[in-house]
Design an enzyme around this catalytic site. Structure first.
Site, PDB file in Angstrom:
ATOM      1  N   CYS A 116     -19.665   2.068  -5.292  1.00 56.67           N
ATOM      2  CA  CYS A 116     -19.785   1.072  -6.356  1.00 56.67           C
ATOM      3  C   CYS A 116     -20.959   1.364  -7.267  1.00 56.67           C
ATOM      4  O   CYS A 116     -20.793   1.715  -8.428  1.00 56.67           O
ATOM      5  CB  CYS A 116     -19.935  -0.314  -5.737  1.00 56.67           C
ATOM      6  SG  CYS A 116     -18.675  -0.634  -4.501  1.00 56.67           S
ATOM      7  N   ASP A 137       0.852  -1.186   0.000  1.00 62.67           N
ATOM      8  CA  ASP A 137       0.000   0.000   0.000  1.00 62.67           C
ATOM      9  C   ASP A 137       0.887   1.235   0.000  1.00 62.67           C
ATOM     10  O   ASP A 137       1.980   1.215   0.577  1.00 62.67           O
ATOM     11  CB  ASP A 137      -0.937   0.004   1.220  1.00 62.67           C
ATOM     12  CG  ASP A 137      -2.175   0.847   0.968  1.00 62.67           C
ATOM     13  OD1 ASP A 137      -3.244   0.270   0.676  1.00 62.67           O
ATOM     14  OD2 ASP A 137      -2.077   2.096   1.027  1.00 62.67           O
ATOM     15  N   THR A 144      -7.855  -4.338 -19.226  1.00 65.67           N
ATOM     16  CA  THR A 144      -6.892  -5.446 -19.078  1.00 65.67           C
ATOM     17  C   THR A 144      -5.989  -5.522 -20.314  1.00 65.67           C
ATOM     18  O   THR A 144      -4.765  -5.666 -20.195  1.00 65.67           O
ATOM     19  CB  THR A 144      -7.642  -6.777 -18.862  1.00 65.67           C
ATOM     20  OG1 THR A 144      -8.604  -6.575 -17.819  1.00 65.67           O
ATOM     21  CG2 THR A 144      -6.707  -7.901 -18.463  1.00 65.67           C
ATOM     22  N   LYS A 173     -18.845  -7.014 -14.355  1.00 66.42           N
ATOM     23  CA  LYS A 173     -18.853  -6.243 -13.095  1.00 66.42           C
ATOM     24  C   LYS A 173     -19.693  -4.965 -13.249  1.00 66.42           C
ATOM     25  O   LYS A 173     -20.520  -4.636 -12.401  1.00 66.42           O
ATOM     26  CB  LYS A 173     -17.408  -5.880 -12.725  1.00 66.42           C
ATOM     27  CG  LYS A 173     -17.282  -4.905 -11.581  1.00 66.42           C
ATOM     28  CD  LYS A 173     -17.663  -5.532 -10.274  1.00 66.42           C
ATOM     29  CE  LYS A 173     -17.761  -4.532  -9.157  1.00 66.42           C
ATOM     30  NZ  LYS A 173     -18.180  -5.126  -7.910  1.00 66.42           N
TER      31      LYS A 173
HETATM   32  N1  SAJ Z   1     -30.538   0.930  -2.153  1.00 60.58           N
HETATM   33  C1  SAJ Z   1     -31.839   1.420  -2.293  1.00 60.58           C
HETATM   34  N2  SAJ Z   1     -32.874   0.536  -2.429  1.00 60.58           N
HETATM   35  C2  SAJ Z   1     -32.665  -0.812  -2.417  1.00 60.58           C
HETATM   36  C3  SAJ Z   1     -31.357  -1.316  -2.280  1.00 60.58           C
HETATM   37  C4  SAJ Z   1     -30.296  -0.414  -2.149  1.00 60.58           C
HETATM   38  O1  SAJ Z   1     -32.078   2.643  -2.312  1.00 60.58           O
HETATM   39  O2  SAJ Z   1     -33.668  -1.547  -2.516  1.00 60.58           O
HETATM   40  C5  SAJ Z   1     -29.414   1.888  -2.027  1.00 60.58           C
HETATM   41  C6  SAJ Z   1     -28.638   1.785  -0.691  1.00 60.58           C
HETATM   42  O3  SAJ Z   1     -29.278   2.515   0.329  1.00 60.58           O
HETATM   43  C7  SAJ Z   1     -27.296   2.360  -1.091  1.00 60.58           C
HETATM   44  C8  SAJ Z   1     -27.117   1.918  -2.544  1.00 60.58           C
HETATM   45  O4  SAJ Z   1     -28.429   1.561  -2.988  1.00 60.58           O
HETATM   46  O5  SAJ Z   1     -27.302   3.776  -1.035  1.00 60.58           O
HETATM   47  C9  SAJ Z   1     -26.168   0.760  -2.751  1.00 60.58           C
HETATM   48  O6  SAJ Z   1     -26.340  -0.234  -1.743  1.00 60.58           O
HETATM   49  P1  SAJ Z   1     -26.319  -1.803  -2.057  1.00 60.58           P
HETATM   50  O7  SAJ Z   1     -26.551  -2.548  -0.796  1.00 60.58           O
HETATM   51  O8  SAJ Z   1     -27.245  -2.095  -3.172  1.00 60.58           O
HETATM   52  O9  SAJ Z   1     -24.852  -2.091  -2.650  1.00 60.58           O
HETATM   53  P2  SAJ Z   1     -23.315  -1.790  -2.194  1.00 60.58           P
HETATM   54  O10 SAJ Z   1     -22.883  -0.539  -2.894  1.00 60.58           O
HETATM   55  O11 SAJ Z   1     -23.088  -1.887  -0.744  1.00 60.58           O
HETATM   56  O12 SAJ Z   1     -22.588  -3.080  -2.860  1.00 60.58           O
HETATM   57  C10 SAJ Z   1     -22.736  -3.335  -4.242  1.00 60.58           C
HETATM   58  C11 SAJ Z   1     -23.143  -4.820  -4.438  1.00 60.58           C
HETATM   59  N3  SAJ Z   1     -23.546  -5.039  -5.822  1.00 60.58           N
HETATM   60  C12 SAJ Z   1     -24.776  -5.564  -6.147  1.00 60.58           C
HETATM   61  O13 SAJ Z   1     -25.595  -5.867  -5.317  1.00 60.58           O
HETATM   62  C13 SAJ Z   1     -25.038  -5.777  -7.601  1.00 60.58           C
HETATM   63  C14 SAJ Z   1     -21.963  -5.706  -4.089  1.00 60.58           C
HETATM   64  O14 SAJ Z   1     -22.255  -7.069  -4.362  1.00 60.58           O
HETATM   65  C15 SAJ Z   1     -20.715  -5.279  -4.869  1.00 60.58           C
HETATM   66  O15 SAJ Z   1     -19.580  -6.076  -4.547  1.00 60.58           O
HETATM   67  C16 SAJ Z   1     -20.396  -3.845  -4.507  1.00 60.58           C
HETATM   68  O16 SAJ Z   1     -21.526  -3.030  -4.908  1.00 60.58           O
HETATM   69  C17 SAJ Z   1     -19.136  -3.434  -5.230  1.00 60.58           C
HETATM   70  O17 SAJ Z   1     -18.063  -3.402  -4.588  1.00 60.58           O
HETATM   71  O18 SAJ Z   1     -19.161  -3.225  -6.459  1.00 60.58           O
END
Ligand code: SAJ
Length: 401
Positions: free
Chosen positions: A255, A30, A123, A201
């Site tokens: 993400c 890092d 890549t 992704k």
């Molecule tokens: N959210 C809503 N309504 C919902 C679900 C989520 O408003 O019904 C909002 C959340 O409050 C938040 C945002 O969406 O602000 C994202 O939250 P999340 O729980 O959907 O996802 P992350 O960002 O924590 O993680 C995502 C995941 N991707 C998917 O579900 C497709 C995770 O699997 C990935 O590894 C991660 O992004 C990443 O690192 O890319």
């Protein structure tokens, strides 16, 4: 086997620890010396349940050693951030810098993997960068892309059990990367090419963004139409082939609110729905802020005094302490602009202290406030009882009323 992980952040560190626990000798690199020192003490600089103990274990057994510069290994993993610029263009400069720093160490037969979320073609671009610096290694390295898909808060389980998509720049590279992940992943390993793996992704997170945008759009329509959106979605979801997500105060985190731009910037004409979903989800946060501001103004007109306003939640999603790219934080900042800090009771039960916001306990804030805006659906808030004496702006379905 020796592996060198470039980047010890939210994904790099847990992956390095899990690899080390499965017998791989890991050098974790890092650029931040504080991060390196923390890890070498067996501690961690990120919040992730269960990770601290595992880190201590692999550091004590010397299976993981953190450093500031790479060391000769057989596998090199690039796990650095890929942010976007002000114009929503992906910034792959960290991937390039990490690649540059491993180039001198590469030798015939080595495996180079990118895990960082990257625009399609990255890549191949990095392969060209490597071969232009080390032409003698052309066709003698294995180069692949393998995205992570873990959910913060459940990283240790998901790193081991989630399926992975692995795409090499050729069949031999895919196979070699598959053998590497086979050392610690119990989920299925799916083979493809590098471009498809990169796009996969971006597709996963864009798909979720589009689905949330649909729910958020419904919430705006229902607000105008005088329909309870929570009841509507619950009823629509009784259909065997409908599964609508939940509206909220916008979409945050590093993400889902970011990755779709990696598609729209390269394919602006084709990515109409993906682009529109980003706009809708951003607009939802702006709309929540405006609605709160208008409610405050109306209260002042009706009561001849300023209201006490509780803003409930600052994190980017429920039950975490992560405020990065948080719509709730954006709303709180916008609503408080031009107001006296004392008129607002800011709540975030998952954070002890904040350098900008003075935090209040959620029960006290709810009790004292004239107007309560629920910005994040934290579990604690669901224990509160509905009160007819307050104006409640339930942006994330706490009471579903
Ligand atoms: N959210 C809503 N309504 C919902 C679900 C989520 O408003 O019904 C909002 C959340 O409050 C938040 C945002 O969406 O602000 C994202 O939250 P999340 O729980 O959907 O996802 P992350 O960002 O924590 O993680 C995502 C995941 N991707 C998917 O579900 C497709 C995770 O699997 C990935 O590894 C991660 O992004 C990443 O690192 O890319």
């Amino acid at each position: 086997m020796k592996a060198c992980f470039m980047g010890l952040g939210y994904i790099g560190l847990p992956t390095a620890i899990i690899a080390a626990r499965h017998g791989i000798d890991v050098t974790g690199v890092d650029i931040n010396s504080k991060v390196v020192e923390t890890i070498n003490r067996g501690e961690i600089h990120i919040v992730e349940p269960g990770l601290q103990e595992l880190c201590n274990e692999v550091v004590t057994s010397k299976k993981l050693i953190a450093t500031l510069t790479p060391e000769e290994s057989e596998v090199y993993l690039i796990v650095v951030p890929t942010p976007f610029t002000g114009d929503h263009e992906p910034d792959i400069s960290y991937v390039e810098a990490a690649t540059h720093s491993v180039i001198p160490f590469l030798k015939e037969g080595d495996l180079y993997i990118i895990e960082s979320t990257s625009p399609v073609g990255t890549t191949e671009k990095m392969a060209n960068l490597i071969f232009s610096n080390r032409p003698e290694l052309k066709d003698k390295l294995h180069i692949a892309y393998c995205p992570e898909r873990v959910l913060p808060g459940n990283v240790i389980y998901e790193l081991i059990h989630n399926d992975r998509v692995i795409g090499g720049i050729n069949e031999a590279s895919t196979q070699k990367a598959l053998e590497f992940y086979g050392c610690f992943v119990k989920g299925e390993l799916h083979k493809t090419n590098a471009r498809t793996a990169e796009m996969c992704k971006l597709t996963e997170n864009s798909s979720r963004d589009v689905q949330i945008a649909f729910a958020n759009e419904l919430s705006l329509i229902c607000d105008k139409a005088g329909i309870n959106v929570w009841e509507l979605i619950a009823l629509a979801n009784k259909h065997p082939r409908v599964n609508i997500l939940q509206p909220g105060s916008g979409v945050g985190g590093h993400c889902i609110a970011v990755d779709p731009y990696f598609i729209t910037s390269d394919f602006p004409m084709e990515s109409q729905i993906i682009g529109k979903a980003r706009e809708i989800n951003n607009y939802k946060a702006f709309w929540c802020a405006e609605k709160t501001q208008n409610t405050i103004q109306q209260f002042e007109i009706d009561h001849g005094r300023e209201p006490i306003v509780a803003l409930m939640g600052l994190a980017f999603k429920p039950n975490i302490d992560d405020l990065r790219e948080s719509p709730a934080k954006y709303i709180a900042t916008k609503v408080m602009q031009g107001h006296n800090n004392g008129d607002f009771l800011i709540v975030e039960p998952n954070v002890k202290e904040h350098k900008v916001f003075k935090l209040t306990h959620y029960k006290e804030a709810y009790e004292k406030a004239d107007i309560v805006a629920f910005l994040v659906a934290h579990d604690e808030f669901k224990e509160l009882a509905w009160s007819d004496d307050k104006i409640i702006l339930d942006f994330c379905g706490i009471f579903k009323r």
